[in-house]
Design an enzyme around this catalytic site. Sequence first.
Site, PDB file in Angstrom:
ATOM      1  CD  GLU A  36      -2.494  -1.307   2.708  1.00  0.00           C
ATOM      2  OE1 GLU A  36      -3.547  -1.948   2.805  1.00  0.00           O
ATOM      3  OE2 GLU A  36      -1.903  -0.798   3.700  1.00  0.00           O
ATOM      4  CB  THR A 114      -6.832  -2.111   1.843  1.00  0.00           C
ATOM      5  OG1 THR A 114      -5.961  -2.926   2.647  1.00  0.00           O
ATOM      6  CG2 THR A 114      -6.089  -1.668   0.588  1.00  0.00           C
ATOM      7  CE  LYS A 197     -13.565  -7.599  10.311  1.00  0.00           C
ATOM      8  NZ  LYS A 197     -12.267  -7.904   9.664  1.00  0.00           N
ATOM      9  CG  ASP A 198      -8.910  -0.209   9.983  1.00  0.00           C
ATOM     10  OD1 ASP A 198      -9.486  -0.367  11.087  1.00  0.00           O
ATOM     11  OD2 ASP A 198      -8.051   0.680   9.791  1.00  0.00           O
ATOM     12  CG  MET A 199      -7.045  -5.881  10.575  1.00  0.00           C
ATOM     13  SD  MET A 199      -6.077  -7.245   9.830  1.00  0.00           S
ATOM     14  CE  MET A 199      -5.181  -7.851  11.270  1.00  0.00           C
ATOM     15  CD  GLU A 200      -3.597  -1.932  10.122  1.00  0.00           C
ATOM     16  OE1 GLU A 200      -3.143  -3.076  10.126  1.00  0.00           O
ATOM     17  OE2 GLU A 200      -4.424  -1.509   9.273  1.00  0.00           O
ATOM     18  CG  ASP A 223     -12.235  -7.495   2.343  1.00  0.00           C
ATOM     19  OD1 ASP A 223     -12.939  -7.692   3.340  1.00  0.00           O
ATOM     20  OD2 ASP A 223     -11.144  -6.876   2.398  1.00  0.00           O
TER      21      ASP A 223
END
Length: 265
Positions: A36, A114, A197-200, A223
């Site tokens: 990214e 993303t 929805k992400d992770m960070e 996605d």
Amino acid sequence: MAPCDGKSETGEEAVAFEAKQRPISTIVIIIAMQAEALPLVNRFQLNEDRDSMFPKEVPWVRYRGSYKDLNVNIVSPGRDKDLGVDGVGTVSASLVTFASMQALQPDLIINAGTAGGFKAKGASIGDVFIASDIAFHDRRIPLPVKYLYGVGHRRAFPTPNLLKTLNLKVGKLSTGDSLDMCPQDEALITANDATLKDMEGAAIAYVADLLKVPAIFVKGVTDIVDGGKPTAEEFLENLAVVTASLDQAVTGVVDFICGKSLSEL
């Protein structure tokens, strides 16, 4: 101590007001994955900082340079030293964000990356969103008040003029440390009214709020979480295309920021 009549600004309020009127000079873009980050590194013609400002033991990577009238830094957690994979997730994100803010004293943080999107909330593959609100969905603390701490809801820095100019979508972002979504996560994501929805994101929002640095969040949808395909498969299938869309959107954001103050965003 402020006067009893409460009419005068405190020193902190005055400093904050002044900061919002100054032209933005230094930005830090936090990006979790090298795939990214590198298109933007190339776009802004940044150079890797070989004499790292970070401790020698960590794999964190900083790219730096000048773009128009901005001092631009792209910072990534880098790759895990044992497994060689990108340092995704909230722990790496919070650490590298804190270290970057302390070292660089930026005027603005941009978290670019993303995310999964929910078709029920209007998200499609390739859409790029600016997040309005950020919260966690996997810090479940079923105790009074501590529940709210676990959710950790925060608002992103408002950018009405940027949104109007770039015509980007707006949605709420929910963060957790898993790529998949268990039923408990789903319930909290729904409670967060999240489109993304992400992770960070929420970890970065926490650090930015702690240090009182404005932060905005730019997310490209790889996605569809409530679609029919397995998340991992769809993510990998769309990563390259969506990264290109993200590259364009972040470039547009940075171009808009050039020469402006925080109050003009």
